[in-house]
Design a protein around this motif. Structure first.
Motif, short mmCIF file in Angstrom:
data_model
loop_
_atom_site.label_atom_id
_atom_site.label_comp_id
_atom_site.label_asym_id
_atom_site.label_seq_id
_atom_site.Cartn_x
_atom_site.Cartn_y
_atom_site.Cartn_z
N LEU A 77 3.78 -6.88 -2.04
CA LEU A 77 3.10 -6.84 -0.75
C LEU A 77 2.35 -5.52 -0.57
N ILE A 78 2.95 -4.43 -1.01
CA ILE A 78 2.27 -3.13 -0.94
C ILE A 78 0.98 -3.16 -1.76
N GLU A 79 1.06 -3.77 -2.94
CA GLU A 79 -0.12 -3.85 -3.81
C GLU A 79 -1.21 -4.71 -3.17
N LEU A 80 -0.82 -5.75 -2.44
CA LEU A 80 -1.80 -6.58 -1.74
C LEU A 80 -2.47 -5.80 -0.61
N GLN A 128 6.00 12.09 11.33
CA GLN A 128 4.60 11.67 11.38
C GLN A 128 3.86 12.08 10.11
N LYS A 129 4.19 13.25 9.58
CA LYS A 129 3.56 13.72 8.34
C LYS A 129 3.86 12.78 7.18
N GLY A 133 1.13 10.68 5.13
CA GLY A 133 1.03 10.90 3.69
C GLY A 133 0.81 9.63 2.89
N LEU A 134 0.99 8.47 3.52
CA LEU A 134 0.77 7.20 2.83
C LEU A 134 -0.71 6.97 2.53
N ALA A 135 -1.57 7.75 3.17
CA ALA A 135 -3.02 7.57 2.98
C ALA A 135 -3.44 7.76 1.53
N VAL A 136 -2.71 8.59 0.77
CA VAL A 136 -3.08 8.84 -0.62
C VAL A 136 -2.95 7.58 -1.47
N ALA A 137 -2.17 6.61 -0.96
CA ALA A 137 -1.98 5.34 -1.67
C ALA A 137 -2.79 4.21 -1.03
N ARG A 138 -3.80 4.58 -0.24
CA ARG A 138 -4.66 3.61 0.46
C ARG A 138 -3.87 2.76 1.45
N LEU A 139 -2.91 3.42 2.11
CA LEU A 139 -2.06 2.75 3.08
C LEU A 139 -2.10 3.52 4.40
N LYS A 140 -1.87 2.80 5.49
CA LYS A 140 -1.82 3.40 6.81
C LYS A 140 -0.44 3.17 7.41
N GLY A 141 0.32 4.25 7.59
CA GLY A 141 1.65 4.14 8.18
C GLY A 141 1.54 3.98 9.69
N LEU A 142 2.10 2.90 10.22
CA LEU A 142 1.99 2.62 11.65
C LEU A 142 3.23 3.01 12.44
N GLY A 143 4.40 2.96 11.83
CA GLY A 143 5.61 3.31 12.56
C GLY A 143 6.88 2.96 11.82
N TYR A 144 8.00 3.40 12.38
CA TYR A 144 9.31 3.19 11.78
C TYR A 144 10.12 2.17 12.57
N VAL A 241 3.51 -0.85 7.56
CA VAL A 241 2.38 -0.27 6.84
C VAL A 241 1.19 -1.22 6.91
N ALA A 242 0.02 -0.67 7.11
CA ALA A 242 -1.20 -1.46 7.13
C ALA A 242 -2.07 -1.12 5.93
N SER A 243 -2.93 -2.02 5.58
CA SER A 243 -3.93 -1.76 4.56
C SER A 243 -4.94 -0.78 5.13
N GLN A 244 -5.18 0.31 4.43
CA GLN A 244 -6.17 1.29 4.89
C GLN A 244 -7.56 0.64 4.98
N LYS A 245 -7.84 -0.26 4.05
CA LYS A 245 -9.13 -0.96 4.04
C LYS A 245 -9.29 -1.79 5.30
N VAL A 246 -8.25 -2.52 5.67
CA VAL A 246 -8.30 -3.34 6.89
C VAL A 246 -8.37 -2.46 8.12
N TRP A 247 -7.54 -1.41 8.15
CA TRP A 247 -7.50 -0.50 9.29
C TRP A 247 -8.88 0.08 9.58
N GLN A 248 -9.58 0.48 8.54
CA GLN A 248 -10.90 1.10 8.70
C GLN A 248 -11.95 0.11 9.16
N GLN A 249 -11.70 -1.18 8.99
CA GLN A 249 -12.64 -2.20 9.45
C GLN A 249 -12.46 -2.51 10.94
N LEU A 250 -11.37 -2.04 11.51
CA LEU A 250 -11.14 -2.24 12.94
C LEU A 250 -11.91 -1.19 13.73
N THR A 251 -12.32 -1.55 14.93
CA THR A 251 -12.96 -0.58 15.80
C THR A 251 -11.90 0.38 16.35
#
Length: 329
Positions: A77-80, A128-129, A133-144, A241-251
């Protein structure tokens, strides 16, 4: 590989994770997948997030959830997410270690004294840091999400001291830290997929495993592993965790709505977790499980050399910061 290929094709061809922005009548559809049973309180929290997102966006956004590993293991799922074929997932921090090494800190045994200490860290700048830090793996951490503490359960003999783990094959997640933790306590760590664990316990492939009370109960592992030792060796959070690609497509507005829905979901999930843990423990006791409350100090002393092995590494600074927060409580 066949299953992985089918899952990917299914996602890419059948699931529109984000609608065409050019059509005002289209709804922004986010796909979310995870490996938990749909009865799990964390799944309920994700359903609540979907409700809140629909509310905040006035039904301009929606979340479609696929539970129970329908679309793959946590790593899959992370790879997707990384390729943008999935919008969001809920995973344990453990599989994230292979993508972002700083996540290893959550796998350090006996680092958190209790739930209060754990959540103080998650809600701090350090927490929060770690998400950022998940951004380096093209991921967006949303919360715990709360995933409680992990403890051992076994089939043939109770674990009362670390010596009882010697020679025992214990299922762990595929995580270097989880493997090292069991080995430091004297056990033989055996990575096995969650979906295969029931039969592995039944067939004697492993002598036991480790997890939180709700997972132990809902998986029905208590039917085979009748000893549950509440040693609470790790507090490992679940992370949305969200896909950074999808996150960036959101307004910016859509991102704001999703953040609000996530915050509401976290509050709701934490409110459910404590009662779910208590109910799970009572249910397994009623089913004949022996729940053991061991002397944790002897377990902590056993892993002291493991802690010392981090000296001079980036994790050592994280450990020091986390311990300092406990002293401030």
């Amino acid at each position: 590989m066949h299953k992985n290929l089918l899952s990917t094709l299914f996602l890419c061809c059948c699931l529109l994770f984000i609608s065409a922005c050019s059509d005002d009548n289209k709804v922004i559809r986010l796909t979310m997948a995870h490996t938990l049973d749909s009865r799990h309180v964390t799944h309920q929290a994700m359903e609540y997030m979907a409700e809140r997102l629909a509310y905040y966006s006035d039904n301009q956004m929606e979340i479609v959830i696929y539970p129970a590993a329908q679309l793959g293991t946590e790593r899959e799922l992370i790879e997707l997410l990384q390729i943008g074929s999935l919008s969001m997932t809920k995973v344990s921090s453990s599989p994230l270690e292979g993508f972002v090494p700083q996540m290893k800190v959550f796998g350090v045994p006996y680092l958190f004294n209790d739930s209060e200490h754990f959540w103080k860290v998650l809600n701090s700048q350090l927490g929060q840091k770690l998400l950022d830090g998940l951004a380096v793996a093209r991921l967006k951490g949303l919360g715990y999400y709360d995933a409680g503490s992990r403890s051992f359960y076994t089939t043939d003999a109770a674990i009362r001291t670390p010596d009882d783990l010697i020679g025992s094959k214990i299922r762990v997640v595929t995580s270097p830290m989880a493997i090292a933790t069991v080995q430091s306590l004297g056990g033989a760590a055996t990575p096995i997929a969650w979906g295969e664990l029931y039969s592995a316990l039944q067939q004697g492939v492993v002598d036991g495993a480790e997890n939180n009370p709700p997972s132990y109960y809902l998986s029905r592992h208590y039917e085979i592993a009748k000893y549950y030792t509440l040693d609470e060796h790790t507090f490992v959070p679940d992370i949305v965790v969200a896909s950074q690609k999808v996150w960036q497509q959101l307004t910016t507005q859509q991102q704001h709505w999703l953040k609000l829905a996530m915050q509401d979901s976290v509050t709701y999930q934490r409110s459910l977790w404590q009662s779910a843990s208590e109910q799970a423990l009572q249910a397994v006791v009623d089913a004949g499980v022996e729940v053991i409350y061991p002397d944790k100090q002897v377990f902590q002393e056993k892993v002291a050399p493991f802690h010392a092995s981090f000296k001079g590494t980036p994790i050592a600074a994280q450990i020091a910061a986390i311990k300092a927060m406990q002293e401030a409580l």
